[in-house]
Design an enzyme around this catalytic site. Structure first.
Site, PDB file in Angstrom:
ATOM      1  N   ASP A   7       0.861  -1.195   0.000  1.00  0.00           N
ATOM      2  CA  ASP A   7       0.000   0.000   0.000  1.00  0.00           C
ATOM      3  C   ASP A   7       0.889   1.235   0.000  1.00  0.00           C
ATOM      4  O   ASP A   7       2.073   1.168   0.349  1.00  0.00           O
ATOM      5  CB  ASP A   7      -0.911   0.017   1.237  1.00  0.00           C
ATOM      6  CG  ASP A   7      -1.844   1.224   1.235  1.00  0.00           C
ATOM      7  OD1 ASP A   7      -2.456   1.520   0.191  1.00  0.00           O
ATOM      8  OD2 ASP A   7      -1.944   1.912   2.273  1.00  0.00           O
ATOM      9  N   SER A   8       0.288   2.374  -0.343  1.00  0.00           N
ATOM     10  CA  SER A   8       1.034   3.628  -0.286  1.00  0.00           C
ATOM     11  C   SER A   8       1.454   3.944   1.153  1.00  0.00           C
ATOM     12  O   SER A   8       2.437   4.646   1.359  1.00  0.00           O
ATOM     13  CB  SER A   8       0.159   4.765  -0.815  1.00  0.00           C
ATOM     14  OG  SER A   8      -1.012   4.867  -0.023  1.00  0.00           O
ATOM     15  N   GLU A 155      -3.118   9.084   7.949  1.00  0.00           N
ATOM     16  CA  GLU A 155      -1.650   9.091   7.936  1.00  0.00           C
ATOM     17  C   GLU A 155      -1.089   9.970   9.057  1.00  0.00           C
ATOM     18  O   GLU A 155       0.020   9.763   9.518  1.00  0.00           O
ATOM     19  CB  GLU A 155      -1.114   9.565   6.569  1.00  0.00           C
ATOM     20  CG  GLU A 155      -1.357   8.588   5.422  1.00  0.00           C
ATOM     21  CD  GLU A 155      -0.407   7.364   5.410  1.00  0.00           C
ATOM     22  OE1 GLU A 155       0.797   7.532   5.656  1.00  0.00           O
ATOM     23  OE2 GLU A 155      -0.894   6.247   5.154  1.00  0.00           O
ATOM     24  N   CYS A 189     -11.122   2.707  -0.448  1.00  0.00           N
ATOM     25  CA  CYS A 189      -9.741   3.098  -0.145  1.00  0.00           C
ATOM     26  C   CYS A 189      -9.396   2.350   1.129  1.00  0.00           C
ATOM     27  O   CYS A 189     -10.171   2.375   2.101  1.00  0.00           O
ATOM     28  CB  CYS A 189      -9.640   4.604   0.073  1.00  0.00           C
ATOM     29  SG  CYS A 189      -8.027   5.098   0.737  1.00  0.00           S
ATOM     30  N   HIS A 191      -7.429   2.872   3.442  1.00  0.00           N
ATOM     31  CA  HIS A 191      -7.238   3.665   4.668  1.00  0.00           C
ATOM     32  C   HIS A 191      -8.567   3.886   5.416  1.00  0.00           C
ATOM     33  O   HIS A 191      -8.576   4.130   6.617  1.00  0.00           O
ATOM     34  CB  HIS A 191      -6.694   5.052   4.326  1.00  0.00           C
ATOM     35  CG  HIS A 191      -5.221   5.098   4.040  1.00  0.00           C
ATOM     36  ND1 HIS A 191      -4.660   4.509   2.933  1.00  0.00           N
ATOM     37  CD2 HIS A 191      -4.207   5.679   4.718  1.00  0.00           C
ATOM     38  CE1 HIS A 191      -3.351   4.743   2.941  1.00  0.00           C
ATOM     39  NE2 HIS A 191      -3.061   5.450   4.015  1.00  0.00           N
TER      40      HIS A 191
HETATM   41  N1  DGL Z   1      -4.928   3.300   0.623  1.00  0.00           N
HETATM   42  C1  DGL Z   1      -4.892   3.649  -0.728  1.00  0.00           C
HETATM   43  C2  DGL Z   1      -6.151   3.355  -1.486  1.00  0.00           C
HETATM   44  O1  DGL Z   1      -6.767   2.374  -1.208  1.00  0.00           O
HETATM   45  C3  DGL Z   1      -4.258   4.937  -1.141  1.00  0.00           C
HETATM   46  C4  DGL Z   1      -4.467   6.124  -0.367  1.00  0.00           C
HETATM   47  C5  DGL Z   1      -3.524   7.196  -0.830  1.00  0.00           C
HETATM   48  O2  DGL Z   1      -2.308   6.961  -0.787  1.00  0.00           O
HETATM   49  O3  DGL Z   1      -3.999   8.239  -1.252  1.00  0.00           O
HETATM   50  O4  DGL Z   1      -6.554   4.022  -2.378  1.00  0.00           O
END
Ligand code: DGL
Length: 272
Positions: A7-8, A155, A189, A191
């Site tokens: 993941d990012s 984050e 997402c 997150h």
């Molecule tokens: N968690 C990621 C997603 O599902 C990316 C969130 C991000 O880095 O903007 O899209």
């Protein structure tokens, strides 16, 4: 060989947690590109480059299979990596995403056929959910809304703060105003499940809120079942290794909170 989860940043931990709950026997490596997160507002080319670097790094560390536990990366990079890069790199390895498994479950969840998608700007702009849905259930209506403030809240470890309420309420109300017939909201997402208590507080009671982790875990287990040639190569030590591109102290502290267990990570650098 291992299963890589990418993941990012911290979001993919919500997927990793569910995968390890369901199939704990395998060896895993988690990679968070925290130094370059968020990906959500970045261009297609950049997300593709960063994701490819991450996949290469996980392959180099012995991953047989990499899950892009990031919708933005799944939306912007998965197809190209599967179709263009993988055959040249190593056709015996696999890269899978999180969008298709999520889409597949939606027809079973909705009664009105009206789905709300909350995701990053990148995922929304790609229309990947709508395009995938078109293939399996073209009558469904998907209303997509970007929530650019939600990833930074997570984050920055502000997901449980009072300030987060404002932005959670704002996007949920906006989505329901766009289509009051929505009966299922997809958290598109990885997150966002970290904001789940607040999301449930502001979503209408009759609306089902879908976090992807359990569904992705179920789909991965099924995939491994159907592909014994892949499954047979994955070692069964039940271990997990954490890699981050940011400071390990920062990653360990926040990741431990999300996972409810101590985390000890290693810092790596990604480059093309
Ligand atoms: N968690 C990621 C997603 O599902 C990316 C969130 C991000 O880095 O903007 O899209």
């Amino acid at each position: 060989m291992k299963i890589g989860v990418f993941d990012s940043g911290y979001g993919g931990l919500t997927i990793l947690k569910e995968i390890r709950n369901r199939i704990p026997q395998y060896d895993y490596i988690y990679l968070g590109d925290n130094a370059r997160a968020p990906y959500g507002s970045r261009s297609f080319d950049i997300v593709y480059d960063f994701t490819l670097e991450a996949v290469k790094a996980l392959f180099a560390r012995g991953c047989q299979l990499v899950i892009l536990a990031c919708n933005t990366a799944s939306a912007k990079a998965l197809r190209s990596i599967q179709q263009i890069d993988l055959p040249g790199m190593d056709p015996t390895r696999r890269v899978l995403g999180v969008i298709r498994p999520t889409i597949e479950i939606l027809p079973r969840l909705t009664k009105t056929g009206h789905i709300g998608l909350l995701a990053t700007r990148g995922t929304v702009a790609s229309h990947s959910y709508a395009l995938e849905m078109e293939k399996i259930a073209p009558k469904m209506k998907i209303t997509e809304l970007a929530c650019p403030m939600w990833v930074p809240l997570v984050e920055c470890n502000e997901a449980q703060s009072d300030g987060a309420d404002y932005f959670v309420k704002k996007y949920i109300s906006q989505l329901m105003d766009m289509d009051p017939l929505i009966d299922t909201i997809v958290l598109g997402c990885t997150h966002y499940p970290i904001l789940l208590p607040k999301i449930l507080k502001y979503a209408p009671d009759e609306v089902h809120v879908l976090a992807q982790g359990a569904r992705v875990a179920e789909s991965l287990e099924d995939y491994l079942h159907r592909h014994p040639e892949i499954e047979g190569r994955i070692s069964r030590g039940g271990t997990i290794e954490y890699l981050t591109t940011e400071s390990t102290d920062k990653f360990n502290a926040l990741a431990s909170l999300f996972l409810d267990e101590p985390v000890k990570s290693t810092r790596i650098t990604l480059s093309t």
